[in-house]
Design a protein around this motif. Structure first.
Motif, mmCIF file in Angstrom:
data_model
loop_
_atom_site.group_PDB
_atom_site.id
_atom_site.type_symbol
_atom_site.label_atom_id
_atom_site.label_comp_id
_atom_site.label_asym_id
_atom_site.label_seq_id
_atom_site.Cartn_x
_atom_site.Cartn_y
_atom_site.Cartn_z
ATOM 1 N N GLU A 97 -7.423 7.116 -6.880
ATOM 2 C CA GLU A 97 -8.835 6.819 -7.158
ATOM 3 C C GLU A 97 -9.590 6.434 -5.881
ATOM 4 O OE1 GLU A 97 -8.892 3.770 -10.091
ATOM 5 O OE2 GLU A 97 -7.890 4.987 -11.616
ATOM 6 N N HIS A 98 -8.971 6.664 -4.718
ATOM 7 C CA HIS A 98 -9.556 6.325 -3.418
ATOM 8 C C HIS A 98 -9.824 4.824 -3.309
ATOM 9 C CE1 HIS A 98 -9.914 10.590 -2.600
ATOM 10 N NE2 HIS A 98 -10.537 10.737 -3.753
ATOM 11 N N LEU A 99 -8.881 4.036 -3.836
ATOM 12 C CA LEU A 99 -8.912 2.582 -3.726
ATOM 13 C C LEU A 99 -7.609 2.109 -3.079
ATOM 14 C CD1 LEU A 99 -10.343 1.693 -7.254
ATOM 15 C CD2 LEU A 99 -11.545 1.491 -5.054
ATOM 16 N N PRO A 100 -7.341 2.537 -1.844
ATOM 17 C CA PRO A 100 -6.051 2.222 -1.222
ATOM 18 C C PRO A 100 -5.829 0.731 -0.991
ATOM 19 C CG PRO A 100 -7.573 3.119 0.395
ATOM 20 C CD PRO A 100 -8.214 3.319 -0.943
ATOM 21 N N ALA A 101 -6.891 -0.084 -0.940
ATOM 22 C CA ALA A 101 -6.721 -1.523 -0.756
ATOM 23 C C ALA A 101 -6.008 -2.159 -1.943
ATOM 24 C CB ALA A 101 -8.075 -2.193 -0.543
ATOM 25 N N TYR A 102 -5.981 -1.450 -3.072
ATOM 26 C CA TYR A 102 -5.290 -1.948 -4.259
ATOM 27 C C TYR A 102 -4.081 -1.083 -4.593
ATOM 28 C CZ TYR A 102 -9.502 -4.644 -4.315
ATOM 29 O OH TYR A 102 -10.527 -5.479 -3.922
ATOM 30 N N CYS A 103 -3.528 -0.476 -3.556
ATOM 31 C CA CYS A 103 -2.310 0.320 -3.702
ATOM 32 C C CYS A 103 -1.249 -0.484 -4.449
ATOM 33 C CB CYS A 103 -1.808 0.699 -2.302
ATOM 34 S SG CYS A 103 -0.208 1.523 -2.274
ATOM 35 N N HIS A 104 -0.593 0.150 -5.412
ATOM 36 C CA HIS A 104 0.466 -0.515 -6.175
ATOM 37 C C HIS A 104 1.619 -0.948 -5.272
ATOM 38 C CE1 HIS A 104 -0.651 1.085 -10.450
ATOM 39 N NE2 HIS A 104 -1.730 0.856 -9.708
ATOM 40 N N ASN A 105 1.727 -0.322 -4.118
ATOM 41 C CA ASN A 105 2.825 -0.608 -3.195
ATOM 42 C C ASN A 105 2.314 -1.266 -1.909
ATOM 43 O OD1 ASN A 105 4.894 0.871 -4.847
ATOM 44 N ND2 ASN A 105 3.519 2.581 -4.393
ATOM 45 N N PHE A 106 1.183 -1.980 -2.020
ATOM 46 C CA PHE A 106 0.533 -2.549 -0.835
ATOM 47 C C PHE A 106 1.455 -3.495 -0.069
ATOM 48 C CE2 PHE A 106 -2.168 -5.419 1.567
ATOM 49 C CZ PHE A 106 -3.170 -4.600 2.061
ATOM 50 N N HIS A 132 11.570 -5.763 13.835
ATOM 51 C CA HIS A 132 10.801 -5.297 12.688
ATOM 52 C C HIS A 132 9.395 -4.868 13.110
ATOM 53 C CE1 HIS A 132 13.867 -6.410 9.774
ATOM 54 N NE2 HIS A 132 14.053 -7.507 10.486
ATOM 55 N N GLY A 133 8.922 -3.829 12.478
ATOM 56 C CA GLY A 133 7.610 -3.275 12.800
ATOM 57 C C GLY A 133 6.898 -2.849 11.531
ATOM 58 N N ASN A 134 6.057 -1.839 11.655
ATOM 59 C CA ASN A 134 5.312 -1.282 10.524
ATOM 60 C C ASN A 134 4.431 -2.324 9.839
ATOM 61 O OD1 ASN A 134 4.827 1.217 9.090
ATOM 62 N ND2 ASN A 134 5.752 0.262 7.296
ATOM 63 N N PHE A 135 4.077 -3.399 10.548
ATOM 64 C CA PHE A 135 3.186 -4.406 9.977
ATOM 65 C C PHE A 135 1.821 -3.767 9.757
ATOM 66 C CE2 PHE A 135 0.344 -8.197 10.505
ATOM 67 C CZ PHE A 135 0.795 -8.917 9.413
ATOM 68 N N PHE A 136 1.353 -3.774 8.515
ATOM 69 C CA PHE A 136 0.137 -3.052 8.142
ATOM 70 C C PHE A 136 0.198 -1.593 8.603
ATOM 71 C CE2 PHE A 136 -1.341 -7.120 6.995
ATOM 72 C CZ PHE A 136 -2.498 -6.979 6.244
ATOM 73 N N GLY A 137 1.398 -1.051 8.605
ATOM 74 C CA GLY A 137 1.547 0.350 8.985
ATOM 75 C C GLY A 137 1.267 0.625 10.438
ATOM 76 N N GLN A 138 1.412 -0.391 11.314
ATOM 77 C CA GLN A 138 1.127 -0.143 12.729
ATOM 78 C C GLN A 138 1.850 -1.073 13.707
ATOM 79 O OE1 GLN A 138 -3.073 -1.616 13.866
ATOM 80 N NE2 GLN A 138 -3.316 -1.262 11.655
#
Length: 369
Positions: A97-106, A132-138
């Motif tokens: 629904e173009h609401l990635p801020a509410y991704c079920h896997n956020f 460890h990395g990938n914090f907020f995907g970056q």
């Protein structure tokens, strides 16, 4: 790839500058040479005990140049300038629904500290030790970061790239809260509680859509002065005002259309929820104390049809909202750069301190070219 990163090794920090190895991008990943990275309150919350795995490289307001791409990347190329934002899964119902801020896997995509795409559990290492990395995907507190095609937003090369990182989180959260979450329209009024990076970004968003009266409640006199320079109609210093609610009603002609709290302080929220007229919405964006309860009078809300909404990332889809903010900026309607104070990357602990003391509204760490 060898890189320099700021690693948090134990709860409470400090950020330790160390050499790390960054693996080549896989799948839809991209490797980005960082130009600048903003420091957000969430970075400090994670440093100080929010449950992320340690050691970890934090940072989630990065901007830079794509240096390598994974085999599945379609929309980005080496040499592209990008702003990095939060990550999402791209396939759950809210992402659809173009609401990635509410991704079920956020939570997994932004706080797990590991790759979720298979292969090595982390793109970062020191010899045999996983970092460890990938914090907020970056994990952009590093000279090079592995991000994802979905959370890397391509921007024009004539923009001040090093300063654009905060558009990916703090600025997006504030501006999006006003414009997207609250749906502020031209001529409508808004009360903003807190004049930090998010609150002042909400002010900038309100002005970009030609809002009417905007009242900022802020105890720091210098931030109050800046709010007026950025277009606030009125600023209220709660240390100098005995009745903030009465003053807002007086200045707004009885009530504001909507309100936004960026403090997370229950006593402040109790005032904010009473400032709105019929059908008003109060947006909440700050992290509250774990035991805090919403201090709202239900009968008062019933009589006004007032609502309260917690907001994540300004309800924004970065791929569309970051370009919208940039267009406002290019048109002279969104001077977010006035919130920024720059530091060298090796001054990261000084920048964190400046953020905590309020000496800097939005610290941005700059990397050498």
């Amino acid at each position: 790839m060898k890189a320099k990163a700021a690693i948090v090794r134990h709860v409470g920090g400090p950020f330790s500058l160390e050499d790390i190895d960054v693996a080549a991008p896989m799948g839809s990943e991209v490797m980005v040479r960082m130009s600048g990275v903003g420091m957000c309150h969430t970075d400090l919350v994670a440093r100080d005990g929010f449950p992320v795995p340690l050691p970890i490289v934090l940072g989630h307001e990065g901007s830079g140049v794509v240096e390598a791409i994974g085999p599945d990347v379609k929309s980005l190329a080496v040499g592209d300038h990008v702003v990095l934002s939060f990550d999402s899964c791209d396939h759950c119902p809210t992402c659809a629904e173009h609401l990635p801020a509410y991704c079920h896997n956020f939570m997994a995509h932004n706080f797990a500290g590991v790759r979720l795409t298979g292969g090595a559990p982390s793109s970062l290492s020191q010899g045999d030790e996983i970092v460890h990395g990938n914090f907020f995907g970056q994990s952009s507190f590093a000279s090079h970061a592995i991000a994802h095609e979905r959370n890397a937003v391509k921007v024009a090369k004539d923009l001040p790239l090093a300063l654009l990182g905060p558009l990916g989180c703090g600025v997006q959260t504030g501006a999006g809260a006003a414009v997207l979450s609250l749906g502020l329209k031209a001529g409508q009024s808004l009360a903003i509680f807190g004049g930090g990076a998010v609150g002042l970004s909400a002010l900038l968003g309100a002005r970009a859509v030609d809002a009417g009266t905007v009242i900022v409640v802020e105890p720091n006199a210098e931030r109050g002065k800046l709010a007026l320079e950025l277009g606030a109609t009125y600023v209220i210093n709660p240390r100098e005002c005995d009745d903030v609610l009465a003053r807002i009603k007086e200045l707004s002609g009885g009530a504001v259309n909507h309100a936004l709290d960026t403090t997370g302080i229950p006593a402040v929220i109790a005032i904010a929820v009473e400032t709105m007229g019929p059908n008003g919405m109060l947006g909440l964006v700050a992290v509250p104390p774990p035991e805090a309860m919403l201090p709202a009078n239900m009968m008062s809300m019933l009589l006004r049809g007032a609502g309260v909404k917690y907001i994540t990332e300004g309800d924004a889809d970065p791929q569309t909202f970051i370009p919208r903010m940039i267009e406002w900026y290019k048109a002279g309607k969104f001077p977010f750069d006035r919130l920024i104070k720059t530091f060298r990357f090796d001054q990261i602990n000084e920048a964190a301190h400046a953020s905590e003391t309020g000496d800097a509204i939005k610290p941005v760490l700059l990397f050498e070219d």
